[in-house]
Scaffold this active site. Structure first.
Site, short mmCIF file in Angstrom:
data_model
loop_
_atom_site.label_atom_id
_atom_site.label_comp_id
_atom_site.label_asym_id
_atom_site.label_seq_id
_atom_site.Cartn_x
_atom_site.Cartn_y
_atom_site.Cartn_z
N HIS A 211 1.18 13.99 24.24
CA HIS A 211 0.52 14.85 23.26
C HIS A 211 -0.99 14.95 23.55
O HIS A 211 -1.55 14.14 24.28
CB HIS A 211 0.71 14.30 21.85
N LYS B 255 -4.16 13.31 18.37
CA LYS B 255 -3.06 12.74 17.59
C LYS B 255 -3.39 11.29 17.23
O LYS B 255 -3.83 10.53 18.09
CB LYS B 255 -1.78 12.80 18.43
#
Lengths: 234, 234, 234, 234
Positions: D121, D125
């Site tokens: 990701h 995050k």
């Protein structure tokens, strides 16, 4: 692109955004505010006048505008010959990832028996393979020739037409098209018992910004004309 | 393969290796030692006699020998009709990974706008694409048709011949060949904003063993003829 | 390894295999038949005597034997100082793919904001991460430091222990272990809107052969000591 | 999301957009224009009243709003018990790719000795691993337990802390974070001589649309409450 460049320059701690010039604006304010580097993402119609003016003013230029023929590059070289301290970088592609992929591919090409390219793009693309893939294939073919490498091994005798891809200077190139994809390329090298894969994934036009900033930072130390960001990368 | 199967059965805690039969050996000892399952990796010439004899003796059989035409399968079904308790599994491919890849691909095919296959093999392979890739393409085409999906989107108008791969029932298949590769396949599905990729890498013939053991364990509970290990997988 | 090297030399069109020497054989026949290069894959006990003898005879040497401490390398340098025309290549790893992966990673490290390493090996491996992954991480950390790059961005505040991998000089390294895998490594670089991935897959010890042959071809033109095949690669 | 849903419905040939309702608008016009299905992407505060009103009117509902506790689901079930013909689909995630990835992973888990998850990701995050990765790991652990599989093989004795990832119910999960990435997950299964990899790449919120449309098309044939789009996928 112009606005994105302004944002990126503004966000960089070591750079200062001193002016934004849109279509119809005069370039004078650029020199008034003491710009050291002008970034030009305009149009083929406007770029030559901009370049000429900046060079005359002794301002370095980074150009992302398209349409530079060899003839145009020669004119820029002519203007620069009278201004030995000024640097101009003109690049068709500011994506650092794509340029490094091609550099690495050209180097690896000398040491591996086999090589193929698989590029993947959204299905609205009209050309197959992509220009980047075809260009990578030609760089690889040239590196193989210089290293005295012959044809890649391939025992295929029973082929459904197209299965083995397009032949670009002896390098097989496969073009995948699928909804959801953006712009991706994989170069696969193989020799006895091992493979080396170089993959580039581009998700966004913003991927050009690090290359533009690299050029902005480099151009004051590079008088004369630099074509492509290749030589700025080490 | 025979020796590898013996080793794998011997190494499995829940299975017992009771006999090894080579070319020229009699099958009698197989029944003497009370074998519940015979695994046959012999030749198209020998396999039908072996099968007939085992079925007559009431012994279940797992067959990896090639050359099973629809006609041969019918003969096996005929023999089994007289022995309702006996099970026979005949599979052209015992690779669990390959079979699951095809199952998953057939299921995903209904939900994605785009799909393409890239298979990668060593350069001594003579056919392109591989039989597995062509089979996967056909399964996908069938699943798309059943789901009422039309052609995959593709705006290509300017193609270097072969770039877009082979067309197998409307599914594009690309075959990569390189020294160092063994046997690999990737199925790429795409829809708005996302892609799903199913990839199978086979490094070794030993990859068939888990599928053979699955068949050995399953066949006593599956009277009649089972073709392929597909239905053994859930 | 010795036998594999002999086969590879024998198969190369531009090289000639003039002698094979096993444990207990005399090295004399090597010089009698006019060997230009000796390849030594022996043991730490035997290799120093072999090296000394070859250098005295004026024969170039390629060494894949392990156990070379800085002290041992200094002794070899001493011997070579009396024989200025002789070349010796000593390499801990002849895998061209692995060496190029590290070179490319070290170069790309300067231009990307983010970098992480994922290595994948068979589950019998006792160390995690692999030596190659840890070495790659250190090369990347050094290149980032030289380019004035700070820490990679990472907003993680809520981590299941271990999820973000091992920290090797500020570079996160993840070690995957699974049956079926051999030896694989992926280095992922990311910057705004794009990623560049360099992946190496090693399937077989035979993957060392192209590197050994490269050293054999290069060593006559490289008098003195060369450690690692890195500098032989362009 | 609301506008994107309206666009997607409008663009679908087999669906008709009859009303768009924004915050503060009355729902009456929805029933006046004969809507068969209402799609609710509102807020946890508004969604329960909307649902109640639609069910009372006999209109099917597809809900992408978050915040559904088991208690809330029970209240919806209660309302539906008085309206046996009405269908409601409430899903925390409409990404077809992610749901299929989890289904396939749960199935493959029974047949492979080894399994690990690598999710990737963007670096903003805050949780590692992602909720989807942790959920996938739990589904895999449950499927392995049901199939009687023990621990995955792992000989690691010498680990730099974190190298082997997070342990979620016995499944190792690795979280990669890098600028340029969006949301990606790879589940790797391994057994003797082969691996099977299922990878999902999400580039855009638009990836939810095919799942929303699937739910819109399915809900009239599914009276009662359906949680998640899992059961809509075959």
């Amino acid at each position: 692109m112009g606005i994105e460049v302004c944002r990126a320059v503004d966000a960089a701690e070591d750079l200062e955004l001193v002016a934004m010039v849109d279509q119809g604006d005069w370039l004078f304010n650029v020199s008034d505010v003491g710009a050291e580097v002008v970034v030009d993402f305009t149009t083929p119609d406007a770029v030559m006048d901009n370049l000429h003016w900046c060079i005359e003013q002794g301002i370095n230029v980074v150009v992302g505008t398209s349409g530079f023929t060899e003839q145009r590059l020669d004119r820029v070289r002519g203007w620069l010959s009278h201004k030995p301290g000024v640097g101009v970088v003109i690049a068709p592609n500011f994506g650092i990832g794509a340029v490094l992929m091609m550099q690495f591919a050209a180097k690896a090409a000398r040491y591996f028996e086999s090589v193929e390219i698989v590029e993947q793009h959204h299905p609205k693309k009209v050309d197959a393979p992509s220009g980047t893939a075809a260009h990578t294939a030609r760089l690889i073919a040239q590196a193989r020739a210089e290293a005295g490498r012959g044809a890649v091994p391939d025992a295929t005798t029973d082929e459904v037409p197209g299965a083995r891809g397009a032949d670009i200077d002896g390098v097989r190139v496969h073009a995948v098209r699928a909804t959801g994809l953006v712009a991706h390329q994989e170069v696969l090298f193989g020799t006895t018992g091992e493979t080396l894969t170089i993959r580039h994934d581009s998700y966004d036009r913003a991927s050009f910004m690090p290359g533009v900033l690299l050029a902005v930072r480099s151009v004051p130390q590079r008088p004369g004309l630099t074509v492509g960001i290749d030589s700025l990368l080490g």
